[in-house]
Design a protein around this motif. Structure first.
Motif, PDB file in Angstrom:
ATOM      1  N   UNK A  91       0.831  -1.221   0.033  1.00 17.44           N
ATOM      2  CA  UNK A  91      -0.174   0.084  -0.082  1.00 17.44           C
ATOM      3  C   UNK A  91       0.833   1.005   0.108  1.00 17.44           C
ATOM      4  N   UNK A  92       1.924   1.069   0.717  1.00 17.43           N
ATOM      5  CA  UNK A  92       2.730   2.363   0.815  1.00 17.43           C
ATOM      6  C   UNK A  92       3.499   2.659  -0.674  1.00 17.43           C
ATOM      7  N   UNK A  93       3.933   1.499  -1.271  1.00 16.83           N
ATOM      8  CA  UNK A  93       4.511   1.740  -2.488  1.00 16.83           C
ATOM      9  C   UNK A  93       3.669   2.095  -3.722  1.00 16.83           C
ATOM     10  N   UNK A  94       2.291   1.635  -3.722  1.00 15.17           N
ATOM     11  CA  UNK A  94       1.378   1.736  -4.854  1.00 15.17           C
ATOM     12  C   UNK A  94       0.240   2.395  -4.541  1.00 15.17           C
ATOM     13  N   UNK A  95      -0.308   2.734  -3.341  1.00 15.78           N
ATOM     14  CA  UNK A  95      -1.531   3.398  -3.082  1.00 15.78           C
ATOM     15  C   UNK A  95      -1.516   4.031  -1.921  1.00 15.78           C
ATOM     16  N   UNK A  96      -0.300   4.997  -1.467  1.00 15.29           N
ATOM     17  CA  UNK A  96      -0.733   5.689  -0.320  1.00 15.29           C
ATOM     18  C   UNK A  96      -1.880   6.868  -0.341  1.00 15.29           C
ATOM     19  N   UNK A  97      -2.204   6.821   0.903  1.00 16.95           N
ATOM     20  CA  UNK A  97      -3.452   7.734   1.080  1.00 16.95           C
ATOM     21  C   UNK A  97      -4.699   7.155   0.749  1.00 16.95           C
ATOM     22  N   UNK A  98      -4.646   5.828   0.067  1.00 19.10           N
ATOM     23  CA  UNK A  98      -6.070   5.421  -0.608  1.00 19.10           C
ATOM     24  C   UNK A  98      -6.925   4.848   0.646  1.00 19.10           C
ATOM     25  N   UNK A  99      -8.235   4.529   0.247  1.00 19.68           N
ATOM     26  CA  UNK A  99      -9.084   4.061   1.127  1.00 19.68           C
ATOM     27  C   UNK A  99      -8.867   2.531   1.349  1.00 19.68           C
ATOM     28  N   UNK A 100      -8.012   2.368   1.950  1.00 20.36           N
ATOM     29  CA  UNK A 100      -7.682   0.689   2.189  1.00 20.36           C
ATOM     30  C   UNK A 100      -7.394   0.340   3.616  1.00 20.36           C
ATOM     31  N   UNK A 101      -7.740  -0.247   4.237  1.00 19.53           N
ATOM     32  CA  UNK A 101      -7.553  -0.463   5.865  1.00 19.53           C
ATOM     33  C   UNK A 101      -6.755  -1.835   5.770  1.00 19.53           C
TER      34      UNK A 101
END
Length: 278
Positions: A91-101
């Motif tokens: 998540x940090x690499x490819x979707x930072x700040x995303x709506x993903x818990x």
């Protein structure tokens, strides 16, 4: 099958997270695109915009990322803290700040499951047969689907005596030291490609020697990491398609998609819908 639940209590569980922490170093846009197709196509949707998506036993987090790329609001959890860490790194690499818990938890923990709520899509690919209580895990997973929602699962195919043989291999792997584990992986690779051309055996041997396998398999996976997962994955349970179909139909679900492994080694995958009012 032997009593997998009794063996799970003896701490024979495979450390899936170590394998996934290694795998995420291979993740790139090509693998992500393959994962997006692997999520989207069986669900029969163009995207998941506006939908909630629960990834049960998220492993590396690759398929949570795929759902996020499809527009879903994603929640993911895994029993293994190393898997949770791998997914968080992805998540940090490819979707930072995303709506993903992402969190640690077990599908067999009733109190944890109760507080999750319900979701439009509940995804558990290659997970529930490793819990030590396959049918309890499928039941708990099915309860997380909203009316009109979908459950997308895969379960190892029941091959009778061959499945019992692999159960013993997997248990032995998790009770062995590092050298014996490497020998079991090498022997399993040779067994699995015994009728294949020599070049496939050489690739397997190269992987066992530590050569990075960057070939992209279906679903964006890696042949080497899948092999280690297969040999080590314990607890281990299996089921035939008719068993899974009957179990979920008895809970009001209707089959929307099924792909089998043709009676051989691997997973059968299913998408069921919970009808509105069902």
């Amino acid at each position: 099958m032997p009593d997998v639940r009794a063996d799970a209590r003896r701490d024979d569980r495979f450390r899936f997270g170590e394998n996934w922490r290694s795998f995420i170093e291979l993740v790139d846009d090509t693998r992500i695109a393959a994962a997006v197709h692997a999520v989207r196509d069986p669900l029969g949707v163009a995207d998941l915009t506006g939908r909630t998506f629960l990834d049960v036993g998220c492993g590396s987090g690759l398929f949570s990322l795929a759902a996020q790329r499809l527009g879903a609001r994603v929640r993911a959890f895994d029993l293994d803290p190393e898997s949770v860490a791998a997914a968080a790194e992805l998540r940090r690499r490819f979707a930072p700040g995303s709506d993903w818990d992402i969190e640690q938890g077990s599908i067999l923990d009733a109190r944890f499951v109760e507080r999750l709520g319900t979701f439009d899509v509940v995804y558990a690919w290659g997970v529930l047969h490793h819990t030590g209580d396959l049918w309890g895990a499928i039941d708990a997973t099915s309860r997380l689907v909203v009316p009109g929602g979908l459950i997308y699962i895969s379960v190892y195919n029941d091959q009778g005596p061959r499945s019992r043989m692999w159960w013993r291999v997997k248990r032995r792997y998790n009770r062995s030291g590092s050298l014996a584990r490497r020998l079991l992986v090498a022997a399993s690779a040779a067994y699995l490609v015994r009728n294949a051309p020599l070049r496939r055996l050489m690739r397997a041997a190269s992987a066992d020697a530590g050569v990075s396998d960057r070939r992209v398999r279906p679903r964006g996976m890696s042949a080497w990491h899948d092999l280690v997962d297969w040999v080590g994955g314990f607890p281990f349970e299996v089921a035939g398609p008719e068993q899974v179909f009957g179990f979920l139909r008895s809970r009001g679900f209707e089959l929307r998609h099924m792909t089998t492994c043709g009676g051989g080694l691997g997973c059968n995958e299913y998408v069921f819908e919970r009808p509105v009012g069902g």
